[in-house]
Design an enzyme around this catalytic site. Structure first.
Site, mmCIF file in Angstrom:
data_model
loop_
_atom_site.group_PDB
_atom_site.id
_atom_site.type_symbol
_atom_site.label_atom_id
_atom_site.label_comp_id
_atom_site.label_asym_id
_atom_site.label_seq_id
_atom_site.Cartn_x
_atom_site.Cartn_y
_atom_site.Cartn_z
ATOM 1 N N LYS A 169 81.865 34.748 17.388
ATOM 2 C CA LYS A 169 80.727 35.122 16.938
ATOM 3 C C LYS A 169 79.702 34.461 17.863
ATOM 4 C CE LYS A 169 77.033 35.218 13.858
ATOM 5 N NZ LYS A 169 76.235 36.730 13.679
ATOM 6 N N LYS A 237 70.141 27.127 17.502
ATOM 7 C CA LYS A 237 71.181 26.566 17.360
ATOM 8 C C LYS A 237 72.495 27.375 17.828
ATOM 9 C CE LYS A 237 73.321 27.768 13.802
ATOM 10 N NZ LYS A 237 74.166 28.538 12.884
HETATM 11 P P1 NAD Z 1 69.553 29.690 5.346
HETATM 12 O O1 NAD Z 1 69.123 28.617 6.060
HETATM 13 O O2 NAD Z 1 68.859 30.705 4.690
HETATM 14 O O3 NAD Z 1 70.709 29.239 4.105
HETATM 15 C C1 NAD Z 1 71.464 28.046 4.258
HETATM 16 C C2 NAD Z 1 71.734 27.643 2.933
HETATM 17 O O4 NAD Z 1 72.234 26.407 3.010
HETATM 18 C C3 NAD Z 1 70.407 27.054 2.143
HETATM 19 O O5 NAD Z 1 70.267 27.597 0.807
HETATM 20 C C4 NAD Z 1 70.364 25.582 2.089
HETATM 21 O O6 NAD Z 1 69.991 25.108 1.140
HETATM 22 C C5 NAD Z 1 72.096 25.690 1.881
HETATM 23 N N1 NAD Z 1 72.474 24.170 2.255
HETATM 24 C C6 NAD Z 1 72.314 23.263 3.525
HETATM 25 N N2 NAD Z 1 72.842 22.329 3.542
HETATM 26 C C7 NAD Z 1 73.753 22.389 2.125
HETATM 27 C C8 NAD Z 1 74.637 21.240 1.825
HETATM 28 N N3 NAD Z 1 74.628 20.040 2.321
HETATM 29 N N4 NAD Z 1 74.649 21.613 0.758
HETATM 30 C C9 NAD Z 1 74.742 22.596 -0.020
HETATM 31 N N5 NAD Z 1 73.980 23.703 0.510
HETATM 32 C C10 NAD Z 1 73.117 23.393 1.657
HETATM 33 O O7 NAD Z 1 70.440 30.203 6.501
HETATM 34 P P2 NAD Z 1 71.217 31.928 6.419
HETATM 35 O O8 NAD Z 1 70.106 32.697 7.320
HETATM 36 O O9 NAD Z 1 71.573 32.260 5.213
HETATM 37 O O10 NAD Z 1 72.400 31.343 7.553
HETATM 38 C C11 NAD Z 1 73.600 30.896 7.113
HETATM 39 C C12 NAD Z 1 74.751 30.996 8.129
HETATM 40 O O11 NAD Z 1 74.766 32.560 8.544
HETATM 41 C C13 NAD Z 1 74.084 30.218 9.246
HETATM 42 O O12 NAD Z 1 74.984 29.412 9.967
HETATM 43 C C14 NAD Z 1 73.412 31.332 10.236
HETATM 44 O O13 NAD Z 1 73.321 31.263 11.733
HETATM 45 C C15 NAD Z 1 74.424 32.795 9.799
HETATM 46 N N6 NAD Z 1 74.046 34.050 10.190
HETATM 47 C C16 NAD Z 1 72.715 34.126 9.684
HETATM 48 C C17 NAD Z 1 72.096 35.465 9.736
HETATM 49 C C18 NAD Z 1 70.928 35.934 9.376
HETATM 50 O O14 NAD Z 1 70.524 37.089 9.648
HETATM 51 N N7 NAD Z 1 70.191 35.185 8.700
HETATM 52 C C19 NAD Z 1 73.078 36.576 10.250
HETATM 53 C C20 NAD Z 1 74.285 36.093 10.598
HETATM 54 C C21 NAD Z 1 75.067 34.861 10.358
#
Ligand code: NAD
Length: 298
Positions: A169, A237
């Site tokens: 990834k 990140k």
């Molecule tokens: P985001 O910030 O929208 O969501 C993360 C969620 O985790 C939030 O709702 C936050 O409140 C929650 N969170 C954080 N710490 C926590 C804890 N200790 N306990 C419980 N909940 C907690 O991020 P996202 O865009 O949904 O991305 C999530 C993951 O997927 C990341 O690692 C990102 O790199 C990856 N990702 C994102 C995308 C994208 O297009 N947004 C695509 C592929 C992968």
């Protein structure tokens, strides 16, 4: 019926958990943001008041957290309650080494970790067309394979090392982040001489310059003035984790350093919490003389 757990209900986790609920599964969810929990309860899921409560209730627990630090925090909570035989599927874009470490920690409680980052963005999460790159125990993967159908179009088994899915990834995001920056530069230069953005993307997408920015991010979001739904903070990140990983393996990644600098400059120029779309905005500003040009060539 197997009870599924889901922790981290943000841009990606929210739609993925919703898809699992819509597919008829029992889903227990937790996020530190109570509004995110309420949204899944409205869709038919069950809210929990802690990660540990999800560990008690669910046999298969999905994580979609910002990064490796949050994964470690949540796994510490899960260690208090997780039942032997449970499976944790970590879909966070995380550090391969962290996945290996948490797999060892949870193995001491009789639980198995699959590293399973996903690609395809928020649109892929919403319409169930993500790609998952899964690593860890093969039999556990086969036993849990059916649940990926709710939010994926493609599922790949990478290998038995739980960190290898996360390694692939990071490499994938290296390519897609590089493509976004290079495409932004190419489009801005074309615009400077009066060629419109849609024409360029249409041509690039059926020519040898095609990539995820020309095919999706520009036509579906950037050209329409809309956000992609991926935070600049997460983009930075991913690049930091990639560079740490490459340094650990002693493989130089010259272009990744340029990518990191450009993300850093964009974050400095705009709000730190901006969307990856700001990369294009920043390059455009510099080209039209409104922004500060890069000074370090990096
Ligand atoms: P985001 O910030 O929208 O969501 C993360 C969620 O985790 C939030 O709702 C936050 O409140 C929650 N969170 C954080 N710490 C926590 C804890 N200790 N306990 C419980 N909940 C907690 O991020 P996202 O865009 O949904 O991305 C999530 C993951 O997927 C990341 O690692 C990102 O790199 C990856 N990702 C994102 C995308 C994208 O297009 N947004 C695509 C592929 C992968």
């Amino acid at each position: 019926m197997v009870t599924l757990g889901f922790i981290g209900l943000g841009h990606m986790g929210g739609p993925m958990a919703t898809q699992l609920v819509r597919d008829g599964h029992d889903v227990v969810v937790f996020d530190r943001d109570s509004e995110a929990i309420e949204a899944i309860e409205t869709a038919g899921g069950t809210g929990a008041d802690s990660a540990a409560a999800v560990g008690t209730a669910a046999e298969i627990i999905y994580l979609s957290l910002p990064g490796p630090e949050e994964v470690k925090t949540v796994v510490s909570e899960l260690e208090k309650s997780i039942e032997p035989g449970s499976v944790v599927v970590d879909m966070t874009t995380s550090r391969p080494e962290t996945t290996e470490t948490v797999a060892e920690r949870l193995a001491s409680h009789g639980a198995t970790v699959l590293g399973s980052p996903v690609s395809g963005g928020t649109s892929g999460a919403a319409d169930g067309t993500l790609t998952a790159m899964v690593s860890g125990d093969r039999a556990t993967f086969e036993a849990t394979r059916e649940y990926f159908d709710a939010f994926t179009a493609n599922v790949f088994y990478v290998g038995p090392d739980p960190g290898h899915g996360h390694a692939v990834k990071l490499l994938n995001n290296y390519l897609s982040n590089t493509a976004l920056i290079a495409t932004s530069e190419a489009v801005v230069l074309g615009q400077q001489i009066g060629i419109d953005i849609e024409t360029m993307c249409e041509i690039f997408s059926v020519s040898s310059g095609r990539n995820s920015a020309t095919e999706k991010k520009f036509p579906d979001a950037i050209a329409q003035g809309r956000d992609v739904g991926f935070a600049l903070e997460l983009m930075e990140k991913d690049t930091r984790l990639l560079l740490e990983f490459a340094e650990d393996k002693q493989v130089p990644l010259l272009v990744a350093n340029v990518v990191r600098s450009q993300i850093g400059r964009t974050r400095t120029r705009y709000d730190d919490s901006g969307d990856m779309t700001d990369i294009y905005e920043y390059i455009s500003e510099v080209a039209t003389g409104a922004g500060t040009p890069p000074s370090d060539g990096g």
